[in-house]
Design a protein around this motif. Structure first.
Motif, mmCIF file in Angstrom:
data_model
loop_
_atom_site.group_PDB
_atom_site.id
_atom_site.type_symbol
_atom_site.label_atom_id
_atom_site.label_comp_id
_atom_site.label_asym_id
_atom_site.label_seq_id
_atom_site.Cartn_x
_atom_site.Cartn_y
_atom_site.Cartn_z
ATOM 1 N N ASN A 21 0.841 -1.180 0.000
ATOM 2 C CA ASN A 21 0.000 0.000 0.000
ATOM 3 C C ASN A 21 0.894 1.254 0.000
ATOM 4 O O ASN A 21 1.982 1.220 0.581
ATOM 5 C CB ASN A 21 -0.856 -0.101 1.270
ATOM 6 C CG ASN A 21 -1.666 1.111 1.565
ATOM 7 O OD1 ASN A 21 -1.119 2.165 1.855
ATOM 8 N ND2 ASN A 21 -2.959 0.941 1.539
ATOM 9 N N MET A 23 0.785 3.932 1.756
ATOM 10 C CA MET A 23 1.121 4.369 3.114
ATOM 11 C C MET A 23 2.195 3.477 3.733
ATOM 12 O O MET A 23 3.074 3.966 4.436
ATOM 13 C CB MET A 23 -0.131 4.387 3.996
ATOM 14 C CG MET A 23 -1.123 5.467 3.624
ATOM 15 S SD MET A 23 -0.416 7.136 3.593
ATOM 16 C CE MET A 23 -0.005 7.345 5.315
ATOM 17 N N THR A 48 -4.606 2.693 13.891
ATOM 18 C CA THR A 48 -5.038 3.509 12.756
ATOM 19 C C THR A 48 -4.026 3.420 11.619
ATOM 20 O O THR A 48 -4.393 3.277 10.449
ATOM 21 C CB THR A 48 -5.243 4.972 13.185
ATOM 22 O OG1 THR A 48 -6.272 5.008 14.171
ATOM 23 C CG2 THR A 48 -5.627 5.851 12.010
ATOM 24 N N VAL A 49 -2.740 3.474 11.952
ATOM 25 C CA VAL A 49 -1.691 3.339 10.934
ATOM 26 C C VAL A 49 -1.818 1.975 10.256
ATOM 27 O O VAL A 49 -1.721 1.872 9.031
ATOM 28 C CB VAL A 49 -0.282 3.532 11.553
ATOM 29 C CG1 VAL A 49 0.810 3.245 10.530
ATOM 30 C CG2 VAL A 49 -0.142 4.944 12.120
ATOM 31 N N ARG A 51 -4.534 0.239 9.874
ATOM 32 C CA ARG A 51 -5.717 0.303 9.000
ATOM 33 C C ARG A 51 -5.405 1.015 7.695
ATOM 34 O O ARG A 51 -5.890 0.626 6.634
ATOM 35 C CB ARG A 51 -6.875 0.985 9.715
ATOM 36 C CG ARG A 51 -7.494 0.136 10.798
ATOM 37 C CD ARG A 51 -8.692 0.833 11.445
ATOM 38 N NE ARG A 51 -9.046 0.160 12.661
ATOM 39 C CZ ARG A 51 -8.759 0.617 13.894
ATOM 40 N NH1 ARG A 51 -8.147 1.780 14.058
ATOM 41 N NH2 ARG A 51 -9.107 -0.084 14.949
ATOM 42 N N TRP A 52 -4.588 2.078 7.753
ATOM 43 C CA TRP A 52 -4.167 2.767 6.517
ATOM 44 C C TRP A 52 -3.433 1.784 5.615
ATOM 45 O O TRP A 52 -3.656 1.743 4.419
ATOM 46 C CB TRP A 52 -3.231 3.921 6.824
ATOM 47 C CG TRP A 52 -3.807 5.090 7.547
ATOM 48 C CD1 TRP A 52 -5.131 5.417 7.674
ATOM 49 C CD2 TRP A 52 -3.084 6.090 8.236
ATOM 50 N NE1 TRP A 52 -5.254 6.568 8.405
ATOM 51 C CE2 TRP A 52 -4.009 7.005 8.762
ATOM 52 C CE3 TRP A 52 -1.737 6.309 8.475
ATOM 53 C CZ2 TRP A 52 -3.630 8.124 9.500
ATOM 54 C CZ3 TRP A 52 -1.353 7.423 9.204
ATOM 55 C CH2 TRP A 52 -2.295 8.322 9.711
ATOM 56 N N GLU A 53 -2.519 1.028 6.209
ATOM 57 C CA GLU A 53 -1.679 0.123 5.431
ATOM 58 C C GLU A 53 -2.465 -1.052 4.859
ATOM 59 O O GLU A 53 -2.103 -1.580 3.821
ATOM 60 C CB GLU A 53 -0.504 -0.361 6.284
ATOM 61 C CG GLU A 53 0.447 0.778 6.612
ATOM 62 C CD GLU A 53 1.656 0.344 7.405
ATOM 63 O OE1 GLU A 53 1.827 -0.865 7.651
ATOM 64 O OE2 GLU A 53 2.446 1.223 7.779
ATOM 65 N N GLU A 58 -8.481 5.526 5.048
ATOM 66 C CA GLU A 58 -7.606 6.468 4.338
ATOM 67 C C GLU A 58 -7.166 7.563 5.310
ATOM 68 O O GLU A 58 -7.969 8.017 6.133
ATOM 69 C CB GLU A 58 -8.358 7.109 3.170
ATOM 70 C CG GLU A 58 -8.722 6.149 2.064
ATOM 71 C CD GLU A 58 -7.521 5.626 1.306
ATOM 72 O OE1 GLU A 58 -6.538 6.375 1.134
ATOM 73 O OE2 GLU A 58 -7.557 4.451 0.902
ATOM 74 N N PRO A 59 -5.915 8.013 5.221
ATOM 75 C CA PRO A 59 -5.485 9.116 6.078
ATOM 76 C C PRO A 59 -6.204 10.413 5.667
ATOM 77 O O PRO A 59 -6.520 10.611 4.497
ATOM 78 C CB PRO A 59 -3.978 9.209 5.823
ATOM 79 C CG PRO A 59 -3.772 8.581 4.490
ATOM 80 C CD PRO A 59 -4.844 7.540 4.345
ATOM 81 N N ASP A 63 -3.612 14.388 8.361
ATOM 82 C CA ASP A 63 -2.608 13.334 8.538
ATOM 83 C C ASP A 63 -1.518 13.447 7.475
ATOM 84 O O ASP A 63 -0.330 13.352 7.773
ATOM 85 C CB ASP A 63 -3.252 11.944 8.457
ATOM 86 C CG ASP A 63 -4.261 11.674 9.560
ATOM 87 O OD1 ASP A 63 -4.047 12.145 10.700
ATOM 88 O OD2 ASP A 63 -5.265 10.992 9.273
#
Length: 96
Positions: A21, A23, A48-49, A51-53, A58-59, A63
């Motif tokens: 991903n 991120m 949360t990080v 989940r972004w990955e 989405e950030p 962010d």
């Protein structure tokens, strides 16, 4: 990380191709920091990080601003396209 598995001869072995991903690429290859450190940079938690990955979240623009500012403070070459695409790796056998 998401993985795709392709069977080989007689299904004896499998190659795993990892789909990274953007991120995760930023964190691992551009900033070279842990998820916990990325969480500290953005003021979010490590979950949360993650989940972004995974692409589950989405950030926010805020962010992204914090990540950009952190990269610049560390004198890391930055391009906002990193938020949306992963640079392709040079082909094997070619000089980079």
């Amino acid at each position: 990380m998401r993985a795709r598995i392709f069977g080989l001869l007689h299904n004896a072995y499998a190659h795993i191709f990892v789909c990274m991903n953007p991120m995760q690429h930023i964190r691992l290859h551009v900033l070279k920091i842990s998820q916990a450190e990325m969480a500290e940079v953005t003021g979010r938690d490590q979950a949360t990080v993650s989940r972004w990955e995974r692409g589950a979240l989405e950030p926010s623009r805020d962010d992204m601003d914090k990540i950009r500012a952190y990269a610049r403070s560390k004198r890391v070459r930055w391009n906002d396209r990193l938020f949306f695409e992963i640079p392709s790796a040079p082909a094997e056998g070619r000089a980079a």
